[in-house]
Design a protein around this motif. Structure first.
Motif, short mmCIF file in Angstrom:
data_model
loop_
_atom_site.label_atom_id
_atom_site.label_comp_id
_atom_site.label_asym_id
_atom_site.label_seq_id
_atom_site.Cartn_x
_atom_site.Cartn_y
_atom_site.Cartn_z
N PRO A 220 0.81 -1.23 0.00
CA PRO A 220 0.00 0.00 0.00
C PRO A 220 0.83 1.27 0.00
N TYR A 221 1.99 1.24 0.64
CA TYR A 221 2.85 2.43 0.72
C TYR A 221 3.66 2.59 -0.57
N HIS A 222 4.08 1.47 -1.13
CA HIS A 222 4.75 1.52 -2.42
C HIS A 222 3.79 2.01 -3.50
N GLU A 223 2.57 1.48 -3.51
CA GLU A 223 1.60 1.84 -4.54
C GLU A 223 1.07 3.25 -4.37
N ALA A 224 1.27 3.84 -3.21
CA ALA A 224 0.86 5.24 -3.01
C ALA A 224 1.98 6.20 -3.40
N SER A 306 6.52 -4.88 -8.94
CA SER A 306 5.81 -3.63 -8.67
C SER A 306 4.62 -3.37 -9.58
N PRO A 307 3.42 -3.15 -9.00
CA PRO A 307 2.28 -2.73 -9.83
C PRO A 307 2.46 -1.31 -10.37
N VAL A 308 3.23 -0.48 -9.66
CA VAL A 308 3.42 0.91 -10.07
C VAL A 308 4.13 1.00 -11.41
N MET A 309 5.03 0.08 -11.68
CA MET A 309 5.81 0.16 -12.93
C MET A 309 5.08 -0.46 -14.13
N MET A 310 3.97 -1.15 -13.89
CA MET A 310 3.26 -1.82 -14.98
C MET A 310 2.50 -0.80 -15.82
N THR A 311 2.58 -0.93 -17.14
CA THR A 311 1.92 0.02 -18.04
C THR A 311 0.77 -0.63 -18.77
N ARG A 312 -0.18 0.22 -19.18
CA ARG A 312 -1.33 -0.25 -19.95
C ARG A 312 -1.06 -0.18 -21.45
N LEU A 465 -5.16 5.13 1.14
CA LEU A 465 -4.08 5.70 0.35
C LEU A 465 -4.35 5.50 -1.14
N PRO A 466 -3.91 6.42 -1.97
CA PRO A 466 -4.16 6.28 -3.42
C PRO A 466 -3.28 5.18 -4.02
N ARG A 467 -3.65 4.76 -5.22
CA ARG A 467 -2.80 3.87 -6.01
C ARG A 467 -2.31 4.67 -7.22
#
Length: 601
Positions: A220-224, A306-312, A465-467
């Motif tokens: 949750p903290y990484h994704e925020a 990491s979900p943060v680095m994944m692109t659509r 927290l946001p994603r």
């Protein structure tokens, strides 16, 4: 006949030792040629890279860069690994994630490389009552099961315990019941009573030796948008909070430590990921030492790409990102690794995506033999220094959380949200300026790519927290372009007006084309401006030709109907030029303004 020295072969015996100062002197000479007059440590600083958390990556590390003793694998402070041997079958546990029931997916994955299951259960995943169906045919004494059920954790945990009892494998079942009330609060803003989870921990400690009850989820903290130190500090504060609750509920501290599993993100920044996992073990070993159980301080780590680095957009590149992240997780000593499928950001993964995800670990373990060596990065002056500096930064962040009342208090006060938002805002600036490139999105986008479509995944809980995602700002621009294409039959266009021979304009024309495509704007280079279908133009050439022809070319473009003329190059005084695009400019701002002028809402 050559006689070797008694202490072995010295390959550099005939060469004098080079000193750090000599290297700095050579660096000074190189920098002087580029117009920078610096000397000594300033010359070295000029080649350093600034990271988050106040860290700096220097260009050279030597034996003078001492770090604290890392000990041995399997022994405190566990920097080199929580075990003195490799993981399952000499590698790590390949943990596949499931957010919904997909026919045959679980058994197929287990038969083809996956070794454990991570199940999202409850309102945002597999219904609690369908848990038995999901585990049909699964040998629960062989395949560990990890639950992630949020507010439904108690019900899901009791159902899993019922299933293992029913199948007669209570003593052999392994995994984690997934209780993480603070992680749930971080996701949703909803506080949960800890008492039921303490009861679960007591029960698993007494009756199910292979099960753990609690997860400390740092995602949750990484994704925020948090940094590595913030992710570590928040996980440390959460773990300490759980230890307090468990010991107050009557568990001995050794048993309480044995009920926790930590979950971290692995990114494509491989060295930072390696250092993060090593630092996490060192920090948790320090906590165990303080509470009087140093030998029980081996942190069990579940690492997720990491979900943060994944692109659509261009999601195929995600395969490369997750491969690097998985390699870093393995080198960093992860016990379990979940490789998110390349289409994770688009919905439920298909069979091909799941296969690629599980095979990523298989190739690294079985073909690359990555797991044959414990802590392969150990002893690298760079990695050891980075581990130490990151651990120091994370410990400081942890101390600020404890000073402010602990993890629950900073979640409820909003302080941690503010800290993470500040970090993400700074990182967003680098992404917007393409200082942190996102391949396929901010760099080398492909406007004609065929969209990858997937069945929608269950909606994840929100309210906390946001994603965030690295691609979000550029994704918004591309969505505007897509809407324009659907409404008009064509994308917004910009004309690249090249001046002089190809050698003079190619580099900047390529740069400009790449830049505008990142915003969904189609570059046109052939023909005349009048025939391009564009309303704006960009001059592309060398500085020398700009001095001679920029003003004249801008005037000709305006006469042909151009409403706005940009120049690819550093800002200068060129009459008739409205704006400049260059490496390091705020690409998101430039592209958003361009789309606005073109009437693309």
């Amino acid at each position: 006949m050559t006689v070797l020295p008694e202490n072995g072969l010295s390959l550099a015996a005939e060469f004098p030792d080079a000193t750090h100062e000599q290297w700095q002197s050579l660096v000074e000479g190189v920098l002087r040629k580029s117009g920078k007059e610096v000397s000594g440590t300033a010359a070295e600083d000029a080649l350093s890279t600034t990271l988050e958390d106040g860290l700096r990556t220097r260009p050279l590390y030597t034996a003078r860069d001492a770090a604290p003793d890392t000990g041995f694998p399997g022994f405190a402070p566990f920097v080199r690994g929580g075990r003195a041997e490799g993981g399952i079958a000499g590698g790590w546990d390949v943990r596949q994630r499931y957010a919904a029931l997909q026919d045959g997916a679980i058994l197929t994955d287990l038969e083809n490389g996956a070794s454990s299951l991570w199940l999202t259960v409850g309102a945002a995943g597999i219904p609690v009552e369908a848990l038995g169906k999901a585990l049909e045919g699964v040998y629960l004494d062989l395949a560990p099961v990890v639950l992630d059920a949020g507010a439904d954790t108690e019900a899901a945990a009791l159902e899993l315990l019922r299933i293992v009892e029913e199948r007669g494998v209570a003593g052999q079942a392994r995994g984690n019941l997934g209780a993480d009330p603070l992680g749930h609060e971080a996701r949703t803003g909803e506080a949960l009573d800890f008492a039921p989870f303490a009861a679960l921990a007591r029960r698993t400690a007494e009756e199910y030796p292979g099960l753990r009850a609690l997860t400390v989820d740092a995602l949750p903290y990484h994704e925020a948008g948090g940094s590595a130190a913030q992710e570590l500090g928040a996980s440390l504060a959460t773990g300490v909070a759980y230890l307090r609750e468990l010991t107050e509920a009557g568990l001995p501290v050794e048993q309480a430590l044995g009920q926790l599993e930590f979950r971290y993100a692995a990114t494509a920044d491989q060295f930072l990921t390696i250092a993060k996992l090593r630092a996490a073990r060192r920090l948790w070993a320090r906590v165990a030492e303080v509470v009087g159980a140093p030998d029980a301080g081996a942190q069990l780590q579940h690492v997720v790409t990491s979900p943060v680095m994944m692109t659509r957009r261009d999601p195929w590149v995600n395969m490369l990102r997750t491969t690097i992240a998985t390699l870093a997780a393995g080198v960093g000593g992860a016990d379990s690794v979940t490789v998110l499928p390349f289409d994770h950001a688009l919905g439920l993964p298909d069979a091909f995506a799941r296969r690629i995800a599980r095979n990523t670990s298989t190739i690294l373990v079985e073909e690359s033999h990555l797991a044959r060596v414990i802590d392969p990065a150990g002893g690298s002056w760079y990695v050891e220094t980075l581990t130490d500096e990151l651990a120091q930064a994370a410990w400081q962040f942890f101390r600020t959380i404890e000073r402010d009342g602990g993890q629950a208090a900073v979640l409820r006060s909003g302080r941690i949200r503010t800290d993470l938002a500040t970090t993400w805002a700074e990182r967003s600036k680098r992404i917007a300026k393409r200082r942190e490139p996102v391949t396929g999105v901010s760099e080398f986008p492909h406007l004609a790519e065929k969209p990858v479509e997937r069945e929608s995944a269950p909606e994840q809980p929100g309210g906390g927290l946001p994603r965030v995602r690295r691609d979000e700002a550029f994704e918004e621009l591309r969505a505007r372009s897509d809407a324009h294409l659907a409404a008009t039959g064509s994308r917004p266009r910009v004309f690249l007006a090249t001046i002089g021979p190809a050698a003079a304009y190619t580099a900047r024309a390529t740069f400009a084309a790449n830049l505008f495509q990142a915003g969904g704007i189609e570059p046109v280079t052939a023909g005349a401006f009048e025939d391009s279908g564009a309303s704006e133009a960009v001059l592309c050439s060398s500085d020398a030709l700009y001095e001679e022809q920029a003003e004249q070319s801008a005037a000709a473009l305006r006469a042909a109907g151009a409403t706005h003329v940009s120049l690819a190059g550093r800002p200068a005084e060129h009459p008739g030029v409205d704006a400049y695009v260059f490496a390091g400019c705020d690409a998101v701002a430039v592209l958003s303004a361009t789309l606005h002028r073109m009437g693309v809402s």
